[in-house]
Enzyme design. Structure first.
Site, PDB file in Angstrom:
ATOM      1  N   ASP A 175      32.089  42.824  39.551  1.00  0.00           N
ATOM      2  CA  ASP A 175      32.765  42.509  38.291  1.00  0.00           C
ATOM      3  C   ASP A 175      32.861  40.999  38.114  1.00  0.00           C
ATOM      4  O   ASP A 175      32.730  40.465  37.020  1.00  0.00           O
ATOM      5  CB  ASP A 175      34.193  43.088  38.294  1.00  0.00           C
ATOM      6  N   ASP A 216      31.589  38.869  35.039  1.00  0.00           N
ATOM      7  CA  ASP A 216      32.512  38.102  34.202  1.00  0.00           C
ATOM      8  C   ASP A 216      32.077  36.652  34.084  1.00  0.00           C
ATOM      9  O   ASP A 216      32.164  36.040  33.019  1.00  0.00           O
ATOM     10  CB  ASP A 216      33.935  38.162  34.778  1.00  0.00           C
ATOM     11  N   GLU A 271      51.920  47.964  30.341  1.00  0.00           N
ATOM     12  CA  GLU A 271      51.371  49.193  30.922  1.00  0.00           C
ATOM     13  C   GLU A 271      50.305  48.884  31.968  1.00  0.00           C
ATOM     14  O   GLU A 271      49.319  48.230  31.646  1.00  0.00           O
ATOM     15  CB  GLU A 271      50.741  50.031  29.784  1.00  0.00           C
ATOM     16  N   LYS A 298      47.141  48.754  33.902  1.00  0.00           N
ATOM     17  CA  LYS A 298      45.828  49.074  33.340  1.00  0.00           C
ATOM     18  C   LYS A 298      45.031  49.874  34.362  1.00  0.00           C
ATOM     19  O   LYS A 298      44.568  49.331  35.367  1.00  0.00           O
ATOM     20  CB  LYS A 298      45.105  47.769  32.980  1.00  0.00           C
ATOM     21  N   ASP A 319      41.986  51.616  36.003  1.00  0.00           N
ATOM     22  CA  ASP A 319      40.564  51.291  35.974  1.00  0.00           C
ATOM     23  C   ASP A 319      39.777  52.595  35.974  1.00  0.00           C
ATOM     24  O   ASP A 319      39.410  53.110  37.017  1.00  0.00           O
ATOM     25  CB  ASP A 319      40.240  50.444  37.207  1.00  0.00           C
ATOM     26  N   ARG A 346      33.911  56.408  24.951  1.00  0.00           N
ATOM     27  CA  ARG A 346      33.983  55.206  24.132  1.00  0.00           C
ATOM     28  C   ARG A 346      32.625  54.818  23.557  1.00  0.00           C
ATOM     29  O   ARG A 346      32.523  54.323  22.443  1.00  0.00           O
ATOM     30  CB  ARG A 346      34.547  54.051  24.950  1.00  0.00           C
ATOM     31  N   TYR A 373      47.633  56.592  26.400  1.00  0.00           N
ATOM     32  CA  TYR A 373      48.329  55.324  26.140  1.00  0.00           C
ATOM     33  C   TYR A 373      48.211  54.771  24.722  1.00  0.00           C
ATOM     34  O   TYR A 373      48.850  53.791  24.393  1.00  0.00           O
ATOM     35  CB  TYR A 373      47.906  54.260  27.140  1.00  0.00           C
ATOM     36  N   LYS A 412      51.231  45.138  25.050  1.00  0.00           N
ATOM     37  CA  LYS A 412      51.013  45.441  23.636  1.00  0.00           C
ATOM     38  C   LYS A 412      52.285  45.101  22.884  1.00  0.00           C
ATOM     39  O   LYS A 412      53.375  45.486  23.330  1.00  0.00           O
ATOM     40  CB  LYS A 412      50.739  46.933  23.455  1.00  0.00           C
ATOM     41  N   LYS A 452      44.827  40.409  33.912  1.00  0.00           N
ATOM     42  CA  LYS A 452      44.065  40.963  35.034  1.00  0.00           C
ATOM     43  C   LYS A 452      44.556  40.434  36.378  1.00  0.00           C
ATOM     44  O   LYS A 452      44.961  39.278  36.494  1.00  0.00           O
ATOM     45  CB  LYS A 452      42.566  40.586  34.876  1.00  0.00           C
ATOM     46  N   CYS A 456      38.180  45.260  78.300  1.00  0.00           N
ATOM     47  CA  CYS A 456      37.318  45.759  77.228  1.00  0.00           C
ATOM     48  C   CYS A 456      37.738  47.193  76.887  1.00  0.00           C
ATOM     49  O   CYS A 456      37.790  48.045  77.779  1.00  0.00           O
ATOM     50  CB  CYS A 456      35.857  45.722  77.669  1.00  0.00           C
ATOM     51  N   CYS A 463      34.729  49.631  78.101  1.00  0.00           N
ATOM     52  CA  CYS A 463      34.253  49.863  79.473  1.00  0.00           C
ATOM     53  C   CYS A 463      35.271  49.435  80.518  1.00  0.00           C
ATOM     54  O   CYS A 463      35.061  49.634  81.709  1.00  0.00           O
ATOM     55  CB  CYS A 463      32.920  49.156  79.700  1.00  0.00           C
ATOM     56  N   CYS A 484      33.693  40.811  76.348  1.00  0.00           N
ATOM     57  CA  CYS A 484      33.642  41.728  77.473  1.00  0.00           C
ATOM     58  C   CYS A 484      32.756  41.045  78.514  1.00  0.00           C
ATOM     59  O   CYS A 484      31.663  40.575  78.200  1.00  0.00           O
ATOM     60  CB  CYS A 484      33.016  43.047  77.010  1.00  0.00           C
ATOM     61  N   CYS A 515      28.329  48.096  79.760  1.00  0.00           N
ATOM     62  CA  CYS A 515      29.253  48.602  78.741  1.00  0.00           C
ATOM     63  C   CYS A 515      28.461  49.430  77.717  1.00  0.00           C
ATOM     64  O   CYS A 515      27.527  48.928  77.099  1.00  0.00           O
ATOM     65  CB  CYS A 515      29.934  47.419  78.062  1.00  0.00           C
TER      66      CYS A 515
HETATM   67  S1  IVH Z   1      44.849  50.070  24.902  1.00  0.00           S
HETATM   68  C1  IVH Z   1      42.889  48.291  21.447  1.00  0.00           C
HETATM   69  N1  IVH Z   1      46.176  50.633  27.054  1.00  0.00           N
HETATM   70  O1  IVH Z   1      41.329  48.949  29.093  1.00  0.00           O
HETATM   71  C2  IVH Z   1      43.562  48.645  22.686  1.00  0.00           C
HETATM   72  N2  IVH Z   1      43.853  50.291  27.237  1.00  0.00           N
HETATM   73  O2  IVH Z   1      39.574  46.612  27.987  1.00  0.00           O
HETATM   74  C3  IVH Z   1      42.638  49.084  23.747  1.00  0.00           C
HETATM   75  N3  IVH Z   1      42.993  50.590  29.503  1.00  0.00           N
HETATM   76  O3  IVH Z   1      39.014  50.466  26.977  1.00  0.00           O
HETATM   77  C4  IVH Z   1      43.123  50.173  24.561  1.00  0.00           C
HETATM   78  N4  IVH Z   1      44.918  51.093  30.448  1.00  0.00           N
HETATM   79  O4  IVH Z   1      39.752  51.727  29.042  1.00  0.00           O
HETATM   80  C5  IVH Z   1      44.977  50.354  26.535  1.00  0.00           C
HETATM   81  N5  IVH Z   1      47.512  51.178  28.857  1.00  0.00           N
HETATM   82  C6  IVH Z   1      46.306  50.893  28.354  1.00  0.00           C
HETATM   83  C7  IVH Z   1      45.150  50.861  29.142  1.00  0.00           C
HETATM   84  C8  IVH Z   1      43.933  50.536  28.552  1.00  0.00           C
HETATM   85  C9  IVH Z   1      43.611  50.925  30.650  1.00  0.00           C
HETATM   86  C10 IVH Z   1      41.544  50.295  29.415  1.00  0.00           C
HETATM   87  C11 IVH Z   1      40.831  51.087  28.382  1.00  0.00           C
HETATM   88  C12 IVH Z   1      40.255  50.094  27.433  1.00  0.00           C
HETATM   89  C13 IVH Z   1      40.208  48.860  28.283  1.00  0.00           C
HETATM   90  C14 IVH Z   1      40.290  47.630  27.439  1.00  0.00           C
END
Ligand code: IVH
Length: 676
Positions: A34, A38, A117, A119, A121, A140, A221, A285, A309, A403, A406, A427, A434
């Protein structure tokens, strides 16, 4: 960089991203970490902001996810599934809130409540309910168009199929995350790098019966399209989801103020290793739906939400145990068994502790809460210990003085070169005493740079060892293939293949053989030097009789450390027996003999400074091919000093004093009739 170069580089990176996306979204099998992804994306976005006119239609700034795969029917989302902007630091969060206040034209005093909330994965999904009945479920996809994965989603217990509650909206897309719990992932470890990939793989099975086999969970969510939703706040909506029979994240909270967001973030990060599901950050949010509506979206992410993150290469976990592993040279390496934690897309359950000194220096103990770092492809290691979290009755870790495999004494050696005691404990047993060391030696013997035997991997060596098929290197060439053929997992064809690849490697060069023996301090380079020196296997083998160890010191590149290690090797009777047996079985090719009476016979050379168009290694081999010798310092034994660009002044000065011939590259090549 000039613009053309930038454009070229930009296009290259866009194509790379496209390729990575395909593996990530379509095949559920990412080929880069990742972090690497990124960084690549960051570079592309930066270039786009600097060169406004070069943006490609494939730019990540205009995309969410990847086009749906061909296996499932494509369906448009009624409201697009957006993605989230990322925040990594407190400053990013302050900026996020500042932009919101600016947009709303409010001042600093305006208090914004957030739904915080964790997040998860996993894989997001959109569930369409009409009149309280689960009608259709979409992945999605690219955010605009998803895949119809209804049949697979129907197998998930957490997804209610009928919601009779009169408060439930007439028509709504309930959105959330499909994921796999860490405990269920345990059995799938060999097949997938992390729970996310496993969930994605399961959800994309063509046959829902296959999806059923991998236990999936769902946490709700948010929503997409809705008609008849009565709640005015995200926190109320989450509460209602619970009542309607959905699962929501038990760690969801309503928080106001950046300082409190950060405190909550730290608390959740501490708990991360104890959770039964993977989280990679926290989503904030704006809690009030009216404010959300006013704020709207930028490009493909809402202005009212952000994902904070966790670091992609560090995580907090707990040491469950400390294991001691052993290498082929007897070095004991402590390894921390930690509570599995996802770091940058890889589930980490082991971290190296390097050696005894490292454990003592950081006072690392079983039960400790620690920060683990995973950088690139190196083995994860422990960065620090949180002493405040240490239990009162914890005790110092005592490194074993015997060891564990042995029972021989373990020792820390004095390093003659650094004049220090080694940090590594070993050892002290002799070669092949060994068992564990022997197995490691055998693995080395068949490894890529040594005998490179196809089909004789580490696991097979271990298995054959347990069955007493292989105890010493020579046994590899005396295997009873009839017995192997009868073993579970083996058949006629695979046994034939193994036999073929082993027989094929009976022809071996002297340097590979020397390397394969695994003599301490004799790596590939030193093995080459020794092979050139001895030329034939017989001469090498007779070192045990001639005991001409001091001669070896004349080889440029071989020092006392290597020589004393050779002495140890040749004074062990088992090693001599191994050599004897191998000599009978193998066809060992002599090292390319240098001309005995070449042009440079009795002439010594030393190169200083940078050469042009020819490497030092090539010059060295030209000298040696013509019976010359290369040395590493200026002494009265030196005949020619070859100087290149920026030579070491001291060497030139000493050469002048000793009346040594100083020549340049051109002169040297002329001597060989090889002028360029
Ligand atoms: S809200 C417009 N809430 O994160 C709002 N997303 O990068 C987008 N995800 O595609 C979604 N936990 O797969 C929301 N509590 C949460 C989440 C969440 C995980 C993931 C989801 C989304 C990605 C956004």
């Amino acid at each position: 960089m000039d613009k053309n170069k930038v454009i070229k580089e930009y296009k290259k990176k866009i194509n790379l991203l496209k390729k990575y996306d395909k593996f990530y979204y379509q095949k559920s099998d990412p080929i880069v970490s990742d972090k690497e992804y990124d960084e690549l994306k960051k570079w592309v976005l930066k270039i786009e902001s600097e060169y406004k006119d070069i943006k490609s239609k494939n730019s990540p700034s205009g995309k969410v996810g990847y086009k749906p795969s061909k296996n499932f029917q494509k369906v448009s989302h009624r409201v697009p599934m957006l993605s989230l902007a990322n925040a990594f630091t407190e400053e990013d969060l302050l900026n996020f809130e500042k932009k919101i206040l600016n947009f709303l034209s409010e001042n600093k005093g305006f208090k914004i409540s957030y739904s915080a909330e964790p997040k998860i994965d996993g894989i997001s999904a959109s569930l369409i309910y009409r009149n309280g009945i689960f009608e259709k479920g979409l992945s999605r996809g690219d955010g605009r168009e998803g895949e119809d994965i209804t049949a697979n989603l129907e197998t998930i217990k957490d997804i209610p199929k009928i919601i009779p509650d009169k408060d439930f909206p007439k028509d709504i897309d309930v959105r959330g995350e499909v994921f796999i719990q860490n405990s269920n992932f345990e059995n799938l470890k060999d097949k997938f790098a992390n729970p996310r990939n496993a969930a994605s793989g399961s959800l994309r099975q063509k046959n829902p019966e296959d999806t059923k086999k991998i236990p999936l969970n769902f946490i709700a969510y948010t929503f997409g399209f809705e008609q008849g939703l009565k709640q005015k706040k995200q926190s109320d909506y989450l509460k209602k989801l619970d009542e309607w029979g959905f699962k929501t994240n038990p760690l969801n909270k309503t928080v106001a103020g950046i300082k409190n967001l950060i405190q909550n973030y730290n608390e959740v990060e501490q708990q991360r290793a104890n959770l039964n599901f993977d989280i990679d950050g926290i989503v904030y949010k704006v809690n009030d739906f009216d404010l959300q509506k006013r704020l709207g979206n930028v490009a493909n992410a809402p202005r009212w939400a952000i994902a904070h993150k966790f670091s992609s290469n560090k995580a907090i976990s707990k040491i469950l145990d400390i294991d001691i592993q052993i290498g082929r040279t007897g070095a004991l390496t402590p390894v921390a068994k930690i509570k599995p934690i996802n770091i940058g897309g890889v589930l980490v359950s082991n971290a190296t502790l390097h050696n005894e000194d490292e454990i003592n220096r950081k006072d690392i103990r079983i039960g400790d809460t620690v920060t683990v770092e995973r950088a690139g492809d190196v083995i994860p290691h422990i960065l620090s210990v949180d002493i405040n979290k240490r239990e009162k009755n914890s005790s110092k870790f005592i490194f074993p003085n015997k060891c564990p495999f042995c029972g021989s004494k373990t020792v820390k050696e004095f390093n003659k070169v650094t004049k220090k005691i080694d940090a590594v404990r070993r050892c002290s047993s002799e070669d092949y005493y060994c068992d564990k060391i022997s197995i490691e030696k055998l693995k080395h013997f068949v490894s890529k740079d040594a005998f490179n035997i196809d089909g004789l991997g580490k696991k097979i060596i271990e298995g054959f060892w347990q069955l007493n098929f292989i105890k010493f290197p020579q046994d590899i060439f005396k295997l009873d293939y009839k017995k192997i053929e009868k073993l579970e997992g083996w058949g006629k064809l695979s046994t034939e293949n193994l036999k073929y690849s082993i027989n094929e490697k009976k022809n071996i060069s002297l340097e590979r053989l020397i390397f394969a023996l695994g003599i301490r301090h004799i790596g590939l380079e030193n093995a080459k030097l020794l092979a050139k020196h001895f030329i034939s296997f017989l001469k090498f083998q007779s070192l045990s009789k001639t005991k001409n160890y001091d001669d070896l010191l004349n080889i440029d590149g071989i020092g006392e450390t290597q020589v004393s290690s050779m002495k140890v090797f040749f004074s062990n009777k088992i090693n001599l027996k191994v050599l004897d047996e191998l000599g009978k079985i193998l066809v060992i090719k002599n090292a390319t003999a240098a001309k005995q009476n070449g042009l440079f016979k009795n002439k010594t050379f030393l190169v200083t400074g940078k050469l042009s168009g020819i490497s030092r290694a090539e010059v060295k081999s030209l000298i040696e091919e013509n019976s010359g010798i290369t040395v590493s310092s200026v002494t009265n034994k030196l005949k020619y000093l070859i100087i290149g660009e920026k030579p070491t002044r001291r060497k030139v000065e000493s050469a002048k004093q000793l009346d040594i011939k100083i020549i340049n590259q051109e002169d040297f090549l002329k001597m060989l009739n090889k002028t360029s």
